[in-house]
Design an enzyme around this catalytic site. Structure first.
Site, mmCIF file in Angstrom:
data_model
loop_
_atom_site.group_PDB
_atom_site.id
_atom_site.type_symbol
_atom_site.label_atom_id
_atom_site.label_comp_id
_atom_site.label_asym_id
_atom_site.label_seq_id
_atom_site.Cartn_x
_atom_site.Cartn_y
_atom_site.Cartn_z
ATOM 1 N N HIS A 143 0.817 -1.221 0.000
ATOM 2 C CA HIS A 143 0.000 0.000 0.000
ATOM 3 C C HIS A 143 0.851 1.272 0.000
ATOM 4 O O HIS A 143 0.633 2.216 0.760
ATOM 5 C CB HIS A 143 -1.090 -0.010 1.075
ATOM 6 C CG HIS A 143 -0.680 -0.074 2.531
ATOM 7 N ND1 HIS A 143 0.383 0.610 3.050
ATOM 8 C CD2 HIS A 143 -1.241 -0.723 3.585
ATOM 9 C CE1 HIS A 143 0.474 0.379 4.341
ATOM 10 N NE2 HIS A 143 -0.496 -0.443 4.694
ATOM 11 N N HIS A 154 3.283 -10.051 10.976
ATOM 12 C CA HIS A 154 4.236 -9.942 9.859
ATOM 13 C C HIS A 154 5.630 -10.317 10.360
ATOM 14 O O HIS A 154 6.046 -9.900 11.450
ATOM 15 C CB HIS A 154 4.337 -8.500 9.344
ATOM 16 C CG HIS A 154 3.083 -7.974 8.727
ATOM 17 N ND1 HIS A 154 2.600 -8.404 7.509
ATOM 18 C CD2 HIS A 154 2.219 -7.019 9.152
ATOM 19 C CE1 HIS A 154 1.493 -7.737 7.224
ATOM 20 N NE2 HIS A 154 1.228 -6.897 8.204
ATOM 21 N N TYR A 158 9.486 -0.748 10.219
ATOM 22 C CA TYR A 158 8.047 -0.974 10.350
ATOM 23 C C TYR A 158 7.427 0.056 11.307
ATOM 24 O O TYR A 158 6.385 0.652 11.029
ATOM 25 C CB TYR A 158 7.809 -2.399 10.874
ATOM 26 C CG TYR A 158 6.381 -2.849 10.761
ATOM 27 C CD1 TYR A 158 5.938 -3.527 9.631
ATOM 28 C CD2 TYR A 158 5.455 -2.582 11.768
ATOM 29 C CE1 TYR A 158 4.617 -3.935 9.517
ATOM 30 C CE2 TYR A 158 4.146 -2.980 11.659
ATOM 31 C CZ TYR A 158 3.732 -3.664 10.528
ATOM 32 O OH TYR A 158 2.421 -4.054 10.424
ATOM 33 N N HIS A 205 -7.360 -7.860 13.997
ATOM 34 C CA HIS A 205 -7.191 -6.625 13.223
ATOM 35 C C HIS A 205 -7.895 -6.822 11.880
ATOM 36 O O HIS A 205 -7.711 -7.857 11.234
ATOM 37 C CB HIS A 205 -5.683 -6.374 13.045
ATOM 38 C CG HIS A 205 -5.320 -5.158 12.263
ATOM 39 N ND1 HIS A 205 -6.101 -4.039 12.179
ATOM 40 C CD2 HIS A 205 -4.206 -4.880 11.519
ATOM 41 C CE1 HIS A 205 -5.492 -3.133 11.429
ATOM 42 N NE2 HIS A 205 -4.360 -3.623 11.012
ATOM 43 N N HIS A 231 -2.622 -0.439 15.150
ATOM 44 C CA HIS A 231 -2.608 0.908 14.643
ATOM 45 C C HIS A 231 -3.924 1.334 14.003
ATOM 46 O O HIS A 231 -3.985 2.403 13.383
ATOM 47 C CB HIS A 231 -1.463 1.052 13.626
ATOM 48 C CG HIS A 231 -1.693 0.279 12.338
ATOM 49 N ND1 HIS A 231 -1.729 0.902 11.115
ATOM 50 C CD2 HIS A 231 -1.947 -1.023 12.100
ATOM 51 C CE1 HIS A 231 -1.957 0.017 10.165
ATOM 52 N NE2 HIS A 231 -2.091 -1.161 10.739
ATOM 53 N N ASP A 253 -0.180 -6.446 14.230
ATOM 54 C CA ASP A 253 0.900 -5.709 13.540
ATOM 55 C C ASP A 253 2.053 -5.313 14.469
ATOM 56 O O ASP A 253 3.201 -5.183 14.014
ATOM 57 C CB ASP A 253 0.333 -4.436 12.902
ATOM 58 C CG ASP A 253 -0.347 -4.704 11.575
ATOM 59 O OD1 ASP A 253 0.002 -5.688 10.906
ATOM 60 O OD2 ASP A 253 -1.243 -3.923 11.206
ATOM 61 N N GLU A 271 -7.622 -5.042 9.014
ATOM 62 C CA GLU A 271 -7.038 -4.570 7.759
ATOM 63 C C GLU A 271 -6.939 -5.749 6.783
ATOM 64 O O GLU A 271 -6.796 -6.909 7.183
ATOM 65 C CB GLU A 271 -5.654 -3.921 8.000
ATOM 66 C CG GLU A 271 -5.212 -3.124 6.781
ATOM 67 C CD GLU A 271 -4.049 -2.164 7.033
ATOM 68 O OE1 GLU A 271 -3.509 -2.124 8.151
ATOM 69 O OE2 GLU A 271 -3.699 -1.435 6.072
ATOM 70 N N ASP A 328 -4.870 -7.182 4.896
ATOM 71 C CA ASP A 328 -3.809 -8.199 4.868
ATOM 72 C C ASP A 328 -3.988 -9.259 5.947
ATOM 73 O O ASP A 328 -3.305 -10.281 5.936
ATOM 74 C CB ASP A 328 -2.413 -7.560 4.960
ATOM 75 C CG ASP A 328 -2.286 -6.542 6.073
ATOM 76 O OD1 ASP A 328 -3.298 -5.936 6.458
ATOM 77 O OD2 ASP A 328 -1.159 -6.346 6.569
HETATM 78 FE FE1 FEO Z 1 -2.512 -3.066 9.769
HETATM 79 FE FE2 FEO Z 1 -0.648 -5.667 8.638
HETATM 80 O O1 FEO Z 1 -2.130 -4.544 8.731
#
Ligand code: FEO
Length: 413
Positions: free
Chosen positions: A24, A230, A197, A78, A146, A165, A80, A82
């Site tokens: 992104h 991640h 990150y 989360h 986040h 994250d 989001e 991903d």
């Molecule tokens: Fe906030 Fe890895 O997505």
């Protein structure tokens, strides 16, 4: 990648994205991973999903361990894309009465991505527990770390924090754990990826991160593994992940000046050598980033690592150079703190870039050393001497400014 048992009956079932270079808009030269986890207990529980592009990998990983019809709970830490992207498809292959656990904001956000009208979603808050057999899940809300929906899940008996994250890194490796990673790369690389990150994603949320880590400490949770969504799982040294986050949340930085610049006909670029000579003669560490030759996310990371920043821009049509404007917009969104700023640049017949930069620094409430320094067309011998003196003076100011931070405790970064 095959599934990996990270704790007894707790498996990494995620996907490694070796090829992604643009996450992104965030440049990821080392790829990334989408980590999710399956707990095979009396009540089988899936923690998060994977990015929708990796749906088949995620599903086949689960199927290599169990029939998905056995899944009873899904925790969404989360929402989001991903991490929740594959949820719609997952819901087609699990029993219709599976329960999803998410925060209040998570539930509301989920309904914007999927038709959740027939899903059973249980809202959880900090302190709520779910006993799934030998393991107990404890939910810890972490809003704005986040996204508003974010939470973490702590597996009590396993001393495992599934941190979404937070504490993650964008890096694709065959290693899943920090101790394995050290064999194929270095701890410095892992820490640099952690800083990268944080700088690009979590920089605005330092206060919240401090509060959340202190809250987790007060809860007295024993944590011997931190598994983010991640990158690498912290097993050898999870304390180091907390230590790094606390340092970054306190805006700690290296005593260094990073020069971030762009140039048209090399005049602004030529100012850098005497500036650096001046700073080096004061013993100041310096780093130079040419913006058009550097991914934005790398420039942001290097900005974050240094206590001070000099930004160089030529004036183009009475304005700042476009690549520098883009950097400033990006930086402003990250709400940086405690970095000493200065500006320099060349112009032809009317300046503008340096003034524009100081306005933006002040708009971000960053401390400045002003005025900056400008040259017309090409630096003359006298201009070079002025740049040298500016560099020396700037280094002295950085040292003075950094003193209070050093007194508060040196950075471990
Ligand atoms: Fe906030 Fe890895 O997505």
């Amino acid at each position: 990648m095959n599934v990996i048992e990270i704790k007894p009956d707790i498996f990494w079932v995620g996907a490694v994205d070796w090829a992604v270079r643009d996450f992104h808009g965030y440049v990821t030269p080392g790829g990334t991973t989408y980590n999710n986890y399956l707990i095979i207990d009396e009540e089988v529980t899936l923690i998060d999903t994977v990015k929708h592009d990796f749906l088949e990998v995620g599903v086949s990983n689960v199927k290599s361990l169990i029939d998905p019809a056995r899944i009873k709970h899904i925790v969404i830490n989360h929402i989001e894309n991903d991490h929740m992207g594959a949820l719609g498809r997952i819901m087609e292959i699990v029993p219709f009465d599976v329960t999803i656990y998410a925060t209040k904001n998570g539930k509301a956000g989920m309904a914007r991505f999927f038709d959740t009208s027939k899903w059973h979603i249980q809202v959880v808050k900090t302190g709520d527990e779910l006993k799934i057999g030998k393991y107990t899940l404890l939910f810890i809300e972490s809003p704005m770390i986040h996204w508003p929906d974010s939470m973490m899940t702590y597996v009590k008996e396993a001393k495992l924090l599934l941190s979404q994250d937070a504490f993650g890194q964008h890096m694709a490796t065959t290693a899943r754990f920090d101790d394995e990673f050290i064999d194929c790369a270095s701890i410095t690389e892992l820490e640099d990826a952690t800083i990268d990150y944080y700088a690009n994603i979590l920089m605005p949320f330092g206060k919240l991160i401090q509060t959340k880590i202190n809250e987790i400490k007060k809860m007295g949770l024993e944590i011997d593994m931190i598994a983010p969504d991640h990158g690498i799982i912290w097993r050898r040294n999870p304390v180091r992940a907390f230590e790094m986050y606390l340092d970054m949340a306190a805006n700690k930085a290296r005593e260094r000046v990073v020069i971030i610049y762009d140039t048209m006909w090399h005049s602004t670029e030529q100012m850098i050598l005497p500036l650096m000579r001046g700073m080096r003669d004061e013993g100041m560490d310096c780093k130079v980033i040419k913006l058009r030759a550097t991914p934005m996310s790398v420039a942001i990371k290097e900005f974050w690592k240094a206590r001070a920043c000099l930004i160089g821009s030529p004036t183009l049509n009475n304005e700042v150079f476009p690549s520098i404007a883009e950097f400033i917009v990006h930086l402003r969104g990250l709400r940086p703190k405690d970095r000493l700023m200065g500006a320099f640049g060349s112009y032809g017949w009317g300046g503008g870039a340096v003034k524009w930069l100081y306005e933006k620094f002040k708009g971000m409430k960053l401390p400045v050393i002003e005025p900056g320094i400008q040259v017309q067309y090409m630096p003359s011998v006298e201009d070079n001497e002025n740049c040298y003196e500016f560099g020396r003076n700037f280094a002295k100011e950085v040292r003075k400014y950094n003193k209070s931070f050093l007194e508060a405790g040196a950075s471990s970064l």
